[in-house]
Design a protein around this motif. Structure first.
Motif, short mmCIF file in Angstrom:
data_model
loop_
_atom_site.label_atom_id
_atom_site.label_comp_id
_atom_site.label_asym_id
_atom_site.label_seq_id
_atom_site.Cartn_x
_atom_site.Cartn_y
_atom_site.Cartn_z
N VAL A 1 0.84 -1.20 0.00
CA VAL A 1 0.00 0.00 0.00
C VAL A 1 0.88 1.25 0.00
CG1 VAL A 1 -1.89 -1.16 1.21
CG2 VAL A 1 -0.15 0.03 2.53
N PRO A 2 0.31 2.38 -0.40
CA PRO A 2 1.07 3.63 -0.31
C PRO A 2 1.37 3.97 1.16
CG PRO A 2 -0.84 3.91 -1.72
CD PRO A 2 -0.99 2.59 -1.03
N PHE A 3 2.58 4.47 1.40
CA PHE A 3 2.95 4.97 2.72
C PHE A 3 2.81 6.49 2.75
CE2 PHE A 3 6.16 6.50 5.79
CZ PHE A 3 5.64 5.92 6.93
N ASP A 4 3.28 7.11 1.69
CA ASP A 4 3.12 8.56 1.49
C ASP A 4 3.06 8.79 -0.02
OD1 ASP A 4 5.81 8.46 0.62
OD2 ASP A 4 6.58 9.22 2.51
N ASP A 5 3.28 9.99 -0.46
CA ASP A 5 3.16 10.29 -1.90
C ASP A 5 4.26 9.66 -2.75
OD1 ASP A 5 0.90 11.78 -1.41
OD2 ASP A 5 1.98 13.71 -1.37
N HIS A 6 5.34 9.19 -2.13
CA HIS A 6 6.49 8.70 -2.89
C HIS A 6 6.87 7.26 -2.57
CE1 HIS A 6 7.01 12.86 -4.04
NE2 HIS A 6 6.97 13.18 -2.76
N ARG A 7 6.41 6.74 -1.43
CA ARG A 7 6.87 5.42 -0.98
C ARG A 7 5.71 4.47 -0.71
NH1 ARG A 7 10.13 7.25 4.14
NH2 ARG A 7 8.27 8.54 4.28
N SER A 8 5.98 3.18 -0.87
CA SER A 8 5.02 2.14 -0.53
C SER A 8 5.53 1.35 0.66
CB SER A 8 4.80 1.20 -1.72
OG SER A 8 6.02 0.58 -2.11
N THR A 9 4.63 0.64 1.32
CA THR A 9 4.99 -0.21 2.43
C THR A 9 4.11 -1.46 2.39
OG1 THR A 9 5.45 -0.28 4.81
CG2 THR A 9 3.39 0.81 4.13
N PHE A 10 4.45 -2.43 3.22
CA PHE A 10 3.61 -3.62 3.32
C PHE A 10 2.61 -3.41 4.45
CE2 PHE A 10 7.00 -4.41 6.33
CZ PHE A 10 6.35 -5.01 7.41
N ALA A 11 1.52 -4.12 4.37
CA ALA A 11 0.50 -4.09 5.40
C ALA A 11 -0.26 -5.41 5.31
CB ALA A 11 -0.45 -2.91 5.21
N PHE A 12 -1.12 -5.66 6.27
CA PHE A 12 -2.01 -6.82 6.20
C PHE A 12 -3.43 -6.32 6.31
CE2 PHE A 12 1.88 -9.01 6.96
CZ PHE A 12 1.71 -10.27 6.46
N ARG A 13 -4.34 -7.05 5.66
CA ARG A 13 -5.77 -6.75 5.72
C ARG A 13 -6.50 -8.05 6.03
NH1 ARG A 13 -6.77 -6.18 -0.73
NH2 ARG A 13 -6.62 -8.40 -1.20
N PRO A 14 -7.73 -7.94 6.54
CA PRO A 14 -8.49 -9.18 6.73
C PRO A 14 -8.59 -9.93 5.40
CG PRO A 14 -9.55 -7.38 7.87
CD PRO A 14 -8.45 -6.78 7.04
N GLU A 15 -8.44 -11.24 5.48
CA GLU A 15 -8.48 -12.06 4.26
C GLU A 15 -9.86 -11.97 3.63
OE1 GLU A 15 -8.25 -16.66 4.08
OE2 GLU A 15 -6.19 -15.88 4.06
N GLN A 16 -9.88 -11.81 2.32
CA GLN A 16 -11.15 -11.72 1.60
C GLN A 16 -11.57 -13.12 1.19
OE1 GLN A 16 -10.18 -8.95 -1.52
NE2 GLN A 16 -10.54 -7.20 -0.18
N ARG A 17 -12.77 -13.47 1.60
CA ARG A 17 -13.32 -14.79 1.29
C ARG A 17 -13.89 -14.79 -0.12
NH1 ARG A 17 -11.86 -18.32 5.39
NH2 ARG A 17 -11.64 -17.07 7.24
N ALA A 18 -13.75 -15.91 -0.81
CA ALA A 18 -14.28 -16.02 -2.19
C ALA A 18 -15.77 -16.22 -2.19
CB ALA A 18 -13.60 -17.17 -2.91
#
Length: 132
Positions: free
Chosen positions: A115-132
């Motif tokens: 995901v974006p961290f700021d206007d110039h950098r990205s970072t990793f994150a976790f989100r709830p798993e999306q079920r199919a």
């Protein structure tokens, strides 16, 4: 959610681009896995691509700007922060996105995203798993 295309990673070597993107850890001779890779490891480490999903182990909300040298987006916006257990690997400290604190549960399945961290950098994150 991968709207971080074209942004530079917040730090080199945290993840590979995949697909899917995967965090990069290091395996010690005794099998223990560490993340992130240290700049100057005290012992040889084998680079390993970590699991892209895990379970929520603990969490909190960062409601105030951390002390200097804070290097995040301005103005500061509160964010969720948690520990995600990658089974048989390691527990990763990470931002949590695409949810609210009242929806989080111990053991909740979580999925890695970039995901974006700021206007110039990205970072990793976790989100709830999306079920199919």
């Amino acid at each position: 959610m991968d709207n971080a295309q074209g942004l530079s990673p917040i730090a080199a070597g945290l993840w590979d681009d995949g697909p899917p993107p995967r965090l990069i850890g290091g395996r010690k001779a005794n099998g223990e896995i560490v993340f992130p890779l240290p700049d100057e490891p005290l012992e040889p480490l084998e680079r390993v691509a970590l699991a892209t999903s895990g379970t929520l182990w603990s969490w909190t909300s960062q409601e105030f700007q951390p002390k200097s040298p804070f290097a995040g987006p301005e103005p500061f916006e509160p964010f969720l922060l948690g520990y995600i257990e990658l089974a048989n690997e390691v527990i990763v400290e990470s931002r949590i996105v695409e949810t609210s604190i009242d929806r989080l549960e111990l053991g909740m399945p979580m999925q890695l995203v970039i995901v974006p961290f700021d206007d110039h950098r990205s970072t990793f994150a976790f989100r709830p798993e999306q079920r199919a």
